[in-house]
Design an enzyme around this catalytic site. Structure first.
Site, PDB file in Angstrom:
ATOM      1  CB  SER A 136      -0.889  -0.036   1.250  1.00 56.50           C
ATOM      2  OG  SER A 136      -1.669   1.123   1.338  1.00 56.50           O
ATOM      3  CE  LYS A 162      -4.808  -0.066   0.328  1.00 57.83           C
ATOM      4  NZ  LYS A 162      -5.545  -0.901   1.302  1.00 57.83           N
ATOM      5  CG  LEU A 163      -1.373   3.943  -6.701  1.00 55.51           C
ATOM      6  CD1 LEU A 163      -1.527   4.841  -7.930  1.00 55.51           C
ATOM      7  CD2 LEU A 163       0.071   3.977  -6.193  1.00 55.51           C
ATOM      8  CE  LYS A 164      -4.168   3.507   2.412  1.00 53.18           C
ATOM      9  NZ  LYS A 164      -5.452   3.022   2.918  1.00 53.18           N
ATOM     10  CG  ASP A 190      -7.927   2.130   0.710  1.00 54.04           C
ATOM     11  OD1 ASP A 190      -9.102   2.562   0.801  1.00 54.04           O
ATOM     12  OD2 ASP A 190      -7.336   1.581   1.658  1.00 54.04           O
ATOM     13  CG  ASN A 192      -8.422   4.817   3.846  1.00 47.07           C
ATOM     14  OD1 ASN A 192      -7.346   4.853   3.244  1.00 47.07           O
ATOM     15  ND2 ASN A 192      -8.762   3.795   4.609  1.00 47.07           N
ATOM     16  CD  GLU A 215      -8.994  -1.021   0.566  1.00 46.59           C
ATOM     17  OE1 GLU A 215      -8.048  -1.254  -0.237  1.00 46.59           O
ATOM     18  OE2 GLU A 215      -8.863  -1.129   1.794  1.00 46.59           O
ATOM     19  CE  LYS A 264      -7.572  -2.778   6.559  1.00 46.98           C
ATOM     20  NZ  LYS A 264      -7.853  -1.331   6.623  1.00 46.98           N
TER      21      LYS A 264
END
Ligand code: SMG
Ligand code: MG
Length: 370
Positions: A136, A162-164, A190, A192, A215, A264
């Site tokens: 990530s 995975k790129l934030k 992702d 968030n 995500e 998770k």
């Protein structure tokens, strides 16, 4: 098994680099380990939360209080009959606090499995000796900085990036990474919870880049919004924050709110509920992968065992120790050929190194004594 005492060990472990998400920047992992001593031995687990309630509603101090005053007393009251499987039912009356419930159940499961010399992998039903590893990548100040970071991770052997993302850092970083590293790279993003349904048109621009998934674009309590969004974009939606139980997962799938699930264990109250979500997903033909919370080796070990279940068909955020820490609290997990070996020793299969722990310990507090 009977609980003799429970100790909280507060830790502050420096990260090798700052990790920025749409909700904040971490430079140190501030959390706690829980050490549960039973009549058969001891077990350890790592709290997955942070000092602030930004990823989810729980935080370190809330978990300490609820463990001390509400969770541990209920489980200790089981007397000689404590098993990890009985923790969930014993705590059912307490609403929420799933990360706190998970750390207690996991420490007890570790103690229980060590007493039978059985690994988490065997107990959970793992089918692989090693699991493919993704990484990530945090939000950066510039695209060149991002490309350098991704290049480094690919050179290490990571199999998926995975790129934030957040508004203002989404389409351009994805375009730049695709242009630099090609269409075959397994790539996902992702958010968030950083977007709203009115951003659907903008998010549709991501459809051009062949992402594995996006995500948690919308709020954690917005299953309906995710179902609506999934009709407006082609990129598969994966839920993280929204899924706190197997029932949530069933609802999300029934509503069409996601096509992939990030599991998770902490977010869903522990490894037993995590396995139920895995089983439900397999039955529904939905791929799952194992998420991460920047765990030290203590938390990572058990996540690797879970990630070795048959339904975990996508690489997880189960990166090597060196991606996070110069010195891990256990023997370091290393990347070999893009994979990490699943521990096969008793319990989590790892032990806390006292010298490494001493360096990062900021406090020790007894939460229970018989
Ligand atoms: O453990 O490699 C890791 C971190 C993976 O991105 C990651 N976790 O939403 O999935 C997520 C985030 C939550 C933690 S951000 C501090
Ligand atoms: Mg996430």
């Amino acid at each position: 098994m009977r609980i003799e005492h429970v100790e909280l060990v507060a830790i502050e472990v420096p990260l090798v680099g700052a990790f920025r998400t749409s909700f904040g920047t971490d430079t140190v992992r501030s959390t706690f380990l829980l050490r549960v001593v039973t009549d058969t031995g001891e077990g350890w687990a790592e709290f997955a939360g942070d000092p602030e309630p930004l990823y989810c509603a729980e935080f370190n101090a809330s978990a300490e209080l609820v463990l001390r005053d509400h969770l541990i007393p209920r489980v200790a009251a089981l007397g000689d009959g404590v098993t990890a499987a009985k923790v969930g039912p014993a705590l059912e009356a307490v609403k929420g606090h799933r990360l706190a419930k998970a750390v207690l159940e996991t420490a007890l499961l570790d103690a229980e499995l060590r007493s039978y010399a059985m690994s988490f992998a065997t107990y959970l039903g793992s089918v692989k000796e090693r699991v493919p590893s993704g990484v990530s990548v945090g939000i950066m100040d510039s695209l060149p900085e991002l490309l350098t970071a991704v290049e480094g991770y690919l050179a290490d052997g990571y199999l998926r990036i995975k790129l934030k993302i957040e508004p203002g850092w989404d389409v351009e970083p994805v375009r730049a990474v695709r242009a630099a590293f090609g269409d075959d790279l397994l790539l996902q993003v992702d958010a968030n919870t950083a977007y709203s349904l009115t951003d659907a048109e903008h998010l549709r621009a991501l459809d051009d880049f062949g992402l594995l998934l996006i995500e948690q674009p919308l709020d954690e309590d917005d299953l309906r919004g995710h179902a609506e969004l999934s009709k407006l974009i082609r990129t598969p939606i994966c839920l993280d924050e929204s899924i706190t139980s197997a029932r949530d997962a069933a609802a999300a799938l029934a509503l069409g709110a996601c096509r992939v699930i990030n599991i998770k264990p902490a977010r869903v109250g522990g490894y037993l509920e995590a396995r139920r979500i895995h089983d439900l997903s397999v039955a529904n033909g939905v791929p799952v992968w194992c998420g991460g919370m920047l765990e030290t080796g203590v938390g990572r070990a058990a996540n690797l065992a879970l990630a070795a279940l048959p339904g975990f068909v996508l690489p997880g955020d189960t990166s090597a120790s060196a991606r996070y820490y110069a010195e891990d609290l256990t023997e370091p997990f290393v990347l070999e050929d893009g994979h990490i070996a699943v521990p096969d020793g008793p319990g989590t299969g790892v032990t806390v190194r006292p010298d490494a722990l001493a360096k990062v310990t900021t406090g020790r507090r007894g939460l229970y004594a018989r």
